[in-house]
Design an enzyme around this catalytic site. Sequence first.
Site, PDB file in Angstrom:
ATOM      1  N   TYR A  42      26.749  18.075  26.520  1.00  0.00           N
ATOM      2  CA  TYR A  42      25.330  17.704  26.675  1.00  0.00           C
ATOM      3  C   TYR A  42      24.665  18.619  27.706  1.00  0.00           C
ATOM      4  O   TYR A  42      23.589  19.181  27.464  1.00  0.00           O
ATOM      5  CB  TYR A  42      25.250  16.243  27.120  1.00  0.00           C
ATOM      6  CG  TYR A  42      23.863  15.779  27.517  1.00  0.00           C
ATOM      7  CD1 TYR A  42      22.901  15.464  26.554  1.00  0.00           C
ATOM      8  CD2 TYR A  42      23.514  15.634  28.868  1.00  0.00           C
ATOM      9  CE1 TYR A  42      21.634  15.033  26.916  1.00  0.00           C
ATOM     10  CE2 TYR A  42      22.249  15.208  29.231  1.00  0.00           C
ATOM     11  CZ  TYR A  42      21.310  14.902  28.256  1.00  0.00           C
ATOM     12  OH  TYR A  42      20.057  14.477  28.610  1.00  0.00           O
TER      13      TYR A  42
ATOM     14  N   GLY B 271      11.273  12.376  18.728  1.00  0.00           N
ATOM     15  CA  GLY B 271      11.842  11.317  19.572  1.00  0.00           C
ATOM     16  C   GLY B 271      10.735  10.555  20.277  1.00  0.00           C
ATOM     17  O   GLY B 271      10.824  10.250  21.461  1.00  0.00           O
ATOM     18  N   GLY B 272       9.687  10.230  19.516  1.00  0.00           N
ATOM     19  CA  GLY B 272       8.530   9.544  20.112  1.00  0.00           C
ATOM     20  C   GLY B 272       8.575   8.039  19.946  1.00  0.00           C
ATOM     21  O   GLY B 272       7.604   7.351  20.274  1.00  0.00           O
TER      22      GLY B 272
ATOM     23  N   SER C 239      10.769   5.897  21.376  1.00  0.00           N
ATOM     24  CA  SER C 239      11.522   5.188  22.413  1.00  0.00           C
ATOM     25  C   SER C 239      11.441   5.978  23.715  1.00  0.00           C
ATOM     26  O   SER C 239      11.129   7.175  23.709  1.00  0.00           O
ATOM     27  CB  SER C 239      12.981   5.077  21.923  1.00  0.00           C
ATOM     28  OG  SER C 239      13.843   4.615  22.922  1.00  0.00           O
TER      29      SER C 239
ATOM     30  N   SER D  33      17.258  18.513  31.141  1.00  0.00           N
ATOM     31  CA  SER D  33      17.930  17.465  31.936  1.00  0.00           C
ATOM     32  C   SER D  33      18.480  18.115  33.201  1.00  0.00           C
ATOM     33  O   SER D  33      18.914  19.278  33.159  1.00  0.00           O
ATOM     34  CB  SER D  33      19.089  16.877  31.131  1.00  0.00           C
ATOM     35  OG  SER D  33      20.007  16.233  31.998  1.00  0.00           O
TER      36      SER D  33
ATOM     37  N   ILE E 107      11.197   8.115  26.968  1.00  0.00           N
ATOM     38  CA  ILE E 107      10.260   9.118  27.500  1.00  0.00           C
ATOM     39  C   ILE E 107       9.233   9.506  26.420  1.00  0.00           C
ATOM     40  O   ILE E 107       8.043   9.651  26.703  1.00  0.00           O
ATOM     41  CB  ILE E 107      11.049  10.369  27.971  1.00  0.00           C
ATOM     42  CG1 ILE E 107      11.889  10.020  29.204  1.00  0.00           C
ATOM     43  CG2 ILE E 107      10.114  11.541  28.241  1.00  0.00           C
ATOM     44  CD1 ILE E 107      12.931  11.083  29.589  1.00  0.00           C
ATOM     45  N   GLY E 108       9.696   9.672  25.181  1.00  0.00           N
ATOM     46  CA  GLY E 108       8.796  10.087  24.097  1.00  0.00           C
ATOM     47  C   GLY E 108       7.732   9.046  23.817  1.00  0.00           C
ATOM     48  O   GLY E 108       6.545   9.375  23.645  1.00  0.00           O
TER      49      GLY E 108
HETATM   50  N1  LIG Z   1      16.909   8.904  30.256  1.00  0.00           N
HETATM   51  C1  LIG Z   1      17.401   9.835  31.054  1.00  0.00           C
HETATM   52  O1  LIG Z   1      17.957   9.541  32.122  1.00  0.00           O
HETATM   53  C2  LIG Z   1      17.258  11.298  30.686  1.00  0.00           C
HETATM   54  C3  LIG Z   1      17.554  12.250  31.664  1.00  0.00           C
HETATM   55  C4  LIG Z   1      17.440  13.604  31.356  1.00  0.00           C
HETATM   56  C5  LIG Z   1      17.017  13.990  30.090  1.00  0.00           C
HETATM   57  N2  LIG Z   1      16.751  13.046  29.149  1.00  0.00           N
HETATM   58  C6  LIG Z   1      16.312  13.529  27.830  1.00  0.00           C
HETATM   59  O2  LIG Z   1      15.096  12.906  27.500  1.00  0.00           O
HETATM   60  C7  LIG Z   1      14.951  12.851  26.079  1.00  0.00           C
HETATM   61  C8  LIG Z   1      14.567  11.447  25.697  1.00  0.00           C
HETATM   62  O3  LIG Z   1      15.597  10.570  26.105  1.00  0.00           O
HETATM   63  P1  LIG Z   1      15.346   9.024  26.403  1.00  0.00           P
HETATM   64  O4  LIG Z   1      16.179   8.682  27.577  1.00  0.00           O
HETATM   65  O5  LIG Z   1      13.899   8.714  26.392  1.00  0.00           O
HETATM   66  O6  LIG Z   1      16.112   8.386  25.137  1.00  0.00           O
HETATM   67  P2  LIG Z   1      15.737   7.263  24.075  1.00  0.00           P
HETATM   68  O7  LIG Z   1      15.053   6.117  24.717  1.00  0.00           O
HETATM   69  O8  LIG Z   1      16.996   6.987  23.324  1.00  0.00           O
HETATM   70  O9  LIG Z   1      14.746   8.011  23.099  1.00  0.00           O
HETATM   71  C9  LIG Z   1      15.248   9.069  22.316  1.00  0.00           C
HETATM   72  C10 LIG Z   1      14.288   9.351  21.196  1.00  0.00           C
HETATM   73  O10 LIG Z   1      14.808  10.453  20.444  1.00  0.00           O
HETATM   74  C11 LIG Z   1      15.042  10.039  19.094  1.00  0.00           C
HETATM   75  N3  LIG Z   1      16.236  10.698  18.589  1.00  0.00           N
HETATM   76  C12 LIG Z   1      17.478  10.713  19.125  1.00  0.00           C
HETATM   77  N4  LIG Z   1      18.296  11.425  18.360  1.00  0.00           N
HETATM   78  C13 LIG Z   1      17.571  11.876  17.321  1.00  0.00           C
HETATM   79  C14 LIG Z   1      17.854  12.655  16.197  1.00  0.00           C
HETATM   80  N5  LIG Z   1      19.087  13.131  15.970  1.00  0.00           N
HETATM   81  N6  LIG Z   1      16.855  12.912  15.328  1.00  0.00           N
HETATM   82  C15 LIG Z   1      15.615  12.435  15.531  1.00  0.00           C
HETATM   83  N7  LIG Z   1      15.279  11.677  16.581  1.00  0.00           N
HETATM   84  C16 LIG Z   1      16.259  11.406  17.455  1.00  0.00           C
HETATM   85  C17 LIG Z   1      15.194   8.546  19.171  1.00  0.00           C
HETATM   86  O11 LIG Z   1      14.915   7.954  17.910  1.00  0.00           O
HETATM   87  P3  LIG Z   1      15.989   6.894  17.286  1.00  0.00           P
HETATM   88  O12 LIG Z   1      16.091   5.797  18.308  1.00  0.00           O
HETATM   89  O13 LIG Z   1      15.363   6.483  16.012  1.00  0.00           O
HETATM   90  O14 LIG Z   1      17.260   7.665  17.135  1.00  0.00           O
HETATM   91  C18 LIG Z   1      14.153   8.195  20.229  1.00  0.00           C
HETATM   92  O15 LIG Z   1      12.857   8.205  19.685  1.00  0.00           O
HETATM   93  C19 LIG Z   1      16.288  13.335  25.515  1.00  0.00           C
HETATM   94  O16 LIG Z   1      16.171  14.700  25.148  1.00  0.00           O
HETATM   95  C20 LIG Z   1      17.248  13.192  26.683  1.00  0.00           C
HETATM   96  O17 LIG Z   1      18.337  14.096  26.609  1.00  0.00           O
HETATM   97  C21 LIG Z   1      16.848  11.715  29.415  1.00  0.00           C
END
Ligand SMILES: NC(=O)c1ccc[n+]([C@@H]2O[C@H](COP(=O)([O-])OP(=O)(O)OC[C@H]3O[C@@H](n4cnc5c(N)ncnc54)[C@H](OP(=O)(O)O)[C@@H]3O)[C@@H](O)[C@H]2O)c1
Length: 252
Positions: free
Chosen positions: A150, A13-14, A16, A137, A18-19
């Site tokens: 979730y 998940g790199g 978009s 989370s 956080i990644g």
């Molecule tokens: N943002 C928040 O408020 C928050 C809070 C607590 C925890 N988190 C956690 O932080 C992590 C990153 O979230 P984010 O908010 O940065 O989200 P994001 O911007 O949507 O980034 C998610 C990343 O994970 C990839 N991904 C998602 N589903 C996937 C799958 N089934 N297989 C492979 N890659 C996948 C996406 O690639 P694609 O776009 O190509 O699918 C993207 O690179 C997640 O584990 C999320 O649960 C986020």
Amino acid sequence: MNKLNGKTALITGGSSGIGLATARLFKAEGARLAITGRDRERLAAARAQLGDDTLTIVSEAGCLNEIEAMLAQVDQHFGKLDILFLNAGIAEPTPLEQATEAQFDSIMRVNFKGVFFTIQKALPLLKPKASIIVTTSITNRSGTPNFSVYAASKAALRSLVQSLALTLIGRDIRVNAINPGPIDTEGFNRLPLPSEVFHAIKSDIEDRSPIKRFGAPDEVAKVALFLASEDSAYVVGEEIVVDGGMTLVCLP
Ligand SMILES: NC(=O)c1ccc[n+]([C@@H]2O[C@H](COP(=O)([O-])OP(=O)(O)OC[C@H]3O[C@@H](n4cnc5c(N)ncnc54)[C@H](OP(=O)(O)O)[C@@H]3O)[C@@H](O)[C@H]2O)c1
């Protein structure tokens, strides 16, 4: 001095949020990078930002065949890994009376099962002193009625991090977690909710947050850098909260 000179990192998940912010920081600190995602265009845009030497791999985080194929590419390209950041995750509402078995299975498959098996299958690649970091989370510490599946998937990860930290510390591999609160990412802004509900949730979070704002992905990346580097050499099986104080007011 760069903190990750000579190190190789794989970030699931790199492409978009956080990644991607973490990939940028790791790169600036000297790491060689492999990143994964599902969407080819997002991965290509990330590579354009991070540089052509970044290995980008389309890989479904919940699918064992794809995990194995992805790790085979990492092996072929880099041989070994110093940092494994398991960050890919999906969030969607699952109110008790509407949630389906398919939703339940897909959230658990991506957020929990995929993490377990990626760690298992990456073990032969991990060098001594490697750091494994898992994104959980703050929903894993409080009741989250509309996102119960979730939240449970992230609670399972907290337990997994503690168990695997004990399993792997004897091999000189540290396992820890980052526990983000509300972070302003592409993923958060794509939550599948009606627009008025989404905006109401967002402003409610800002009102309740002690710091009165969402976190930035870069603010989480700095904690990932700490856990990835030797700065955290004595931190084992820990889950570091990065939430502007949100859990202080969310918890009973
Ligand atoms: N943002 C928040 O408020 C928050 C809070 C607590 C925890 N988190 C956690 O932080 C992590 C990153 O979230 P984010 O908010 O940065 O989200 P994001 O911007 O949507 O980034 C998610 C990343 O994970 C990839 N991904 C998602 N589903 C996937 C799958 N089934 N297989 C492979 N890659 C996948 C996406 O690639 P694609 O776009 O190509 O699918 C993207 O690179 C997640 O584990 C999320 O649960 C986020």
